[in-house]
Scaffold this motif. Structure first.
Motif, PDB file in Angstrom:
ATOM      1  N   UNK A   1     -12.678 -50.600  -5.450  1.00  0.00           N
ATOM      2  CA  UNK A   1     -12.881 -49.303  -4.799  1.00  0.00           C
ATOM      3  C   UNK A   1     -13.151 -48.114  -5.824  1.00  0.00           C
ATOM      4  N   UNK A   2     -14.057 -47.215  -5.494  1.00  0.00           N
ATOM      5  CA  UNK A   2     -14.474 -46.069  -6.208  1.00  0.00           C
ATOM      6  C   UNK A   2     -13.390 -45.173  -6.622  1.00  0.00           C
ATOM      7  N   UNK A   3     -13.341 -44.633  -7.747  1.00  0.00           N
ATOM      8  CA  UNK A   3     -12.402 -43.650  -8.277  1.00  0.00           C
ATOM      9  C   UNK A   3     -13.147 -42.248  -8.296  1.00  0.00           C
ATOM     10  N   UNK A   4     -12.333 -41.232  -7.715  1.00  0.00           N
ATOM     11  CA  UNK A   4     -12.876 -39.910  -7.624  1.00  0.00           C
ATOM     12  C   UNK A   4     -11.760 -38.965  -8.752  1.00  0.00           C
ATOM     13  N   UNK A   5     -12.375 -37.978  -9.251  1.00  0.00           N
ATOM     14  CA  UNK A   5     -11.570 -37.079 -10.069  1.00  0.00           C
ATOM     15  C   UNK A   5     -11.098 -35.918  -9.142  1.00  0.00           C
ATOM     16  N   UNK A   6      -9.610 -35.499  -9.222  1.00  0.00           N
ATOM     17  CA  UNK A   6      -9.543 -34.283  -8.791  1.00  0.00           C
ATOM     18  C   UNK A   6      -8.901 -33.514  -9.732  1.00  0.00           C
ATOM     19  N   UNK A   7      -9.249 -32.418  -9.621  1.00  0.00           N
ATOM     20  CA  UNK A   7      -8.558 -31.182 -10.516  1.00  0.00           C
ATOM     21  C   UNK A   7      -8.196 -29.949  -9.885  1.00  0.00           C
ATOM     22  N   UNK A   8      -6.990 -29.549 -10.375  1.00  0.00           N
ATOM     23  CA  UNK A   8      -6.406 -28.434  -9.769  1.00  0.00           C
ATOM     24  C   UNK A   8      -5.443 -27.891 -10.758  1.00  0.00           C
TER      25      UNK A   8
ATOM     26  N   UNK B   1       8.300 -39.218 -15.577  1.00  0.00           N
ATOM     27  CA  UNK B   1       8.636 -39.982 -16.647  1.00  0.00           C
ATOM     28  C   UNK B   1       9.953 -40.894 -16.451  1.00  0.00           C
ATOM     29  N   UNK B   2      10.913 -39.916 -15.981  1.00  0.00           N
ATOM     30  CA  UNK B   2      12.195 -40.455 -15.677  1.00  0.00           C
ATOM     31  C   UNK B   2      12.062 -41.488 -14.571  1.00  0.00           C
ATOM     32  N   UNK B   3      11.205 -41.598 -13.800  1.00  0.00           N
ATOM     33  CA  UNK B   3      11.136 -42.531 -12.581  1.00  0.00           C
ATOM     34  C   UNK B   3      10.271 -43.389 -12.926  1.00  0.00           C
ATOM     35  N   UNK B   4       9.901 -43.494 -14.095  1.00  0.00           N
ATOM     36  CA  UNK B   4       8.816 -44.463 -14.590  1.00  0.00           C
ATOM     37  C   UNK B   4       7.312 -44.440 -14.093  1.00  0.00           C
ATOM     38  N   UNK B   5       6.881 -43.186 -13.766  1.00  0.00           N
ATOM     39  CA  UNK B   5       5.701 -42.852 -13.333  1.00  0.00           C
ATOM     40  C   UNK B   5       5.000 -42.033 -14.217  1.00  0.00           C
ATOM     41  N   UNK B   6       3.599 -41.868 -13.816  1.00  0.00           N
ATOM     42  CA  UNK B   6       2.798 -40.663 -14.371  1.00  0.00           C
ATOM     43  C   UNK B   6       2.526 -39.710 -13.330  1.00  0.00           C
ATOM     44  N   UNK B   7       1.810 -38.557 -13.738  1.00  0.00           N
ATOM     45  CA  UNK B   7       1.624 -37.732 -12.453  1.00  0.00           C
ATOM     46  C   UNK B   7       0.369 -38.201 -11.815  1.00  0.00           C
ATOM     47  N   UNK B   8      -0.541 -39.013 -12.099  1.00  0.00           N
ATOM     48  CA  UNK B   8      -1.577 -39.391 -11.390  1.00  0.00           C
ATOM     49  C   UNK B   8      -0.898 -40.561 -10.181  1.00  0.00           C
ATOM     50  N   UNK B   9      -0.168 -41.309 -10.619  1.00  0.00           N
ATOM     51  CA  UNK B   9       0.609 -42.180  -9.880  1.00  0.00           C
ATOM     52  C   UNK B   9       1.243 -41.358  -8.634  1.00  0.00           C
ATOM     53  N   UNK B  10       2.005 -40.560  -9.108  1.00  0.00           N
ATOM     54  CA  UNK B  10       2.977 -39.709  -8.130  1.00  0.00           C
ATOM     55  C   UNK B  10       1.938 -38.923  -7.050  1.00  0.00           C
ATOM     56  N   UNK B  11       0.839 -38.341  -7.591  1.00  0.00           N
ATOM     57  CA  UNK B  11      -0.013 -37.718  -6.802  1.00  0.00           C
ATOM     58  C   UNK B  11      -0.583 -38.831  -5.720  1.00  0.00           C
ATOM     59  N   UNK B  12      -1.032 -39.831  -6.456  1.00  0.00           N
ATOM     60  CA  UNK B  12      -1.587 -41.035  -5.583  1.00  0.00           C
ATOM     61  C   UNK B  12      -0.595 -41.610  -4.588  1.00  0.00           C
ATOM     62  N   UNK B  13       0.829 -41.716  -4.926  1.00  0.00           N
ATOM     63  CA  UNK B  13       1.736 -42.059  -3.700  1.00  0.00           C
ATOM     64  C   UNK B  13       1.577 -40.944  -2.806  1.00  0.00           C
TER      65      UNK B  13
END
Length: 91
Positions: free
Chosen positions: A1-8, A23-35
């Motif tokens: 799957x191709x990746x796309x950059x999202x900026x805000x 971090x406390x949940x074992x995630x990074x922001x990219x993963x959180x926003x992807x979820x």
């Protein structure tokens, strides 16, 4: 799957707080926003409640209380005196 950059942009302090929470949940922001994006895409809704006005005056409980009071006054079961109206304005 191709990746796309999202900026805000977001408030710097909010970003730091979110990074720490992730971090406390074992995630990074990219993963959180992807979820978040995955859930929105699948369910076609925001996966949490969004309230336009947090004012407790418009809460369901208060609207119910106000409608009941109006119905009581209109039916004659209750009367509002001038004193009660003045005291209500002082709250």
């Amino acid at each position: 799957m191709a990746q796309a950059m999202v900026n805000f942009r977001m408030d710097e302090e909010l970003k730091k707080d979110m990074e720490q929470a992730c971090k406390e949940m074992g995630l990074n922001m990219t993963t959180a926003f992807t979820i978040f994006a995955t859930k929105v895409s699948k369910e076609r809704r925001i996966p949490f409640e969004i309230a336009a006005d947090p004012d407790p005056f418009y809460s369901e409980a208060n609207i119910y209380r106000l409608r009941k009071a109006i119905a009581d006054v209109e039916s004659g079961r209750s009367k509002l005196t001038e004193r009660e109206l003045i005291e209500a304005d002082d709250d």
